[in-house]
Design an enzyme around this catalytic site. Structure first.
Site, PDB file in Angstrom:
ATOM      1  CG  HIS A   1     -18.963  81.472  14.918  1.00  0.00           C
ATOM      2  ND1 HIS A   1     -19.423  81.552  13.622  1.00  0.00           N
ATOM      3  CD2 HIS A   1     -17.622  81.330  14.825  1.00  0.00           C
ATOM      4  CE1 HIS A   1     -18.409  81.469  12.786  1.00  0.00           C
ATOM      5  NE2 HIS A   1     -17.296  81.339  13.490  1.00  0.00           N
TER       6      HIS A   1
ATOM      7  CG  ASP B   1     -11.795  70.131   8.351  1.00  0.00           C
ATOM      8  OD1 ASP B   1     -11.066  70.430   7.373  1.00  0.00           O
ATOM      9  OD2 ASP B   1     -12.640  70.923   8.826  1.00  0.00           O
TER      10      ASP B   1
ATOM     11  CG  PHE C   1      -7.436  72.535  13.545  1.00  0.00           C
ATOM     12  CD1 PHE C   1      -6.424  72.304  14.462  1.00  0.00           C
ATOM     13  CD2 PHE C   1      -7.952  73.812  13.436  1.00  0.00           C
ATOM     14  CE1 PHE C   1      -5.944  73.332  15.266  1.00  0.00           C
ATOM     15  CE2 PHE C   1      -7.490  74.841  14.232  1.00  0.00           C
ATOM     16  CZ  PHE C   1      -6.481  74.604  15.155  1.00  0.00           C
TER      17      PHE C   1
ATOM     18  CG  ASP D   1      -8.083  75.126  10.404  1.00  0.00           C
ATOM     19  OD1 ASP D   1      -9.219  75.280  10.917  1.00  0.00           O
ATOM     20  OD2 ASP D   1      -7.714  74.046   9.908  1.00  0.00           O
TER      21      ASP D   1
ATOM     22  CG  ASP E   1     -15.274  80.989  10.067  1.00  0.00           C
ATOM     23  OD1 ASP E   1     -15.942  80.019  10.490  1.00  0.00           O
ATOM     24  OD2 ASP E   1     -14.693  81.796  10.821  1.00  0.00           O
TER      25      ASP E   1
END
Length: 364
Positions: free
Chosen positions: A62, A253, A251, A337, A342
């Site tokens: 990234h 979210d 995670f 994840d 992504d």
């Protein structure tokens, strides 16, 4: 009011997260993890990951993440993950959203935070040094996190809370760890579970806990992604080596639940799906602030629907991980994840029909 029962403290923090997720999944009324969907999603996800050669190397590819795995990268990761929450925008028009341009490229969402940190470093602000951010003035931090066009664009969401978080974590580092997060990492003795436990123990803003059906549940999104980012940056070597890294869960979210729904590994009841769709419209029209479900609007942190979405997301990824392992492939929840996040960001058109839940909080 009775005190919520806690999960057994004899278990590690990631184990308690997984137990919480399973408990939530077993007692959910509006979010479901379908067996058939899990099997199909696992096959599709591992096929795509293998095809793309997806690994920890993706983290440093990234543009905005540190390209060198060193102590400076660890301090960068800590600051970013301390502030890694609530980036969704209520502005439908991208030109009105919080935006940070770096090297002629505009960034929004999570990447706007990374761009703001990198911009500040280029401008000579020592934004990843605890001695600076622990006591930085509001004016200094407003400048660090400024949007490109203040007259036209919204400011960074929850800016007051982000300033408070920086002051809190910076002062803890200065008081207990010589001002550096790398000292916390070293004290974990290469244990991901121990590092998560230390973070949630010593840094209050990372304590992502709620109550669900009378039980204390632990989700720890930011504490776990902090460990995962250090591991990914160092590709599991040196200061990023954790002998028990596979204990880390996904995670929970906004975007990964959306991707899980897309792949058929998560299902919402018709009532919840309709609420989420109406809420997106209400919030973009400037309505719904302070509304209580089922009235469309912001979904309060800790509301049963929000807890069900997050808990079932963790459990769905664990089920996917188990299914992939049964097929003979070796991949942990972190990489699943990372891949799904992504994927969701790279394929917004595929996700368009699946609304995200709109919660404003410091936990994710």
């Amino acid at each position: 009011m009775p005190v919520a029962a806690s999960l057994p403290l004899s278990k590690t923090a990631p184990e308690r997260v997984l137990d919480s997720a399973q408990f939530i999944s077993q007692h959910s009324k509006d979010v479901f993890v379908p067996d058939a969907g899990i099997s199909k999603a696992a096959q599709e996800i591992i096929r795509r990951m293998k095809q793309a050669g997806y690994s920890t190397k993706e983290w440093k590819r990234h543009t905005l993440t540190p390209s060198v795995a060193d102590s400076a990268a660890i301090e960068w990761i800590f600051v970013v993950d301390a502030l890694n929450f609530s980036f969704w925008s209520s502005q439908k028009d991208a030109c009105s959203q919080y935006t940070v341009t770096l090297d002629s490229k505009p960034y929004r969402g999570y990447w706007s935070l990374c761009a703001a940190i990198n911009r500040a470093q280029r401008e000579g602000k020592d934004i990843t040094r605890a001695a600076f951010y622990a006591y930085a003035s509001r004016e200094e931090l407003e400048h660090v996190f400024r949007t490109d066009d203040p007259g036209r664009q919204e400011e960074m969401p929850l800016l007051d809370q982000r300033i408070e978080v920086l002051h809190q974590v910076g002062q803890v580092l200065l008081t207990k760890y010589g001002g550096k997060f790398i000292n916390v990492v070293k004290q974990s003795q290469k244990s991901a579970a121990r590092l998560v436990e230390m973070v949630v123990r010593d840094f209050p803003c990372f304590r992502d806990t709620h109550e669900f059906l009378g039980r204390k549940i632990e989700l720890y999104k930011r504490a776990q992604i902090l460990v995962a980012d250090v591991w990914a940056c160092f590709e599991g070597q040196g200061d990023g080596q954790f002998d028990d890294i596979d204990c880390i869960t996904m995670f929970a979210d906004y975007r990964v639940p959306q991707a899980l729904c897309h792949f058929g590994a998560l299902e919402y009841s018709p009532q919840l799906m309709e609420y989420l769709r109406q809420s997106e419209q209400a919030v973009r029209q400037g309505r719904g602030d302070g509304a209580q479900p089922p009235e469309p609007g912001l979904l309060p942190s800790g509301h049963p629907w929000e807890v069900e979405i997050r808990g079932n997301s963790i459990w769905a990824v664990e089920r996917i991980r188990q299914e992939i392992a049964a097929s003979g492939a070796n991949v942990n929840a972190i990489l699943i994840d990372f891949y799904m996040w992504d994927y969701a960001k790279a394929h917004p058109e595929s996700m368009h029909s699946i609304p995200i839940h709109l919660t404003r909080c410091i936990y994710y």
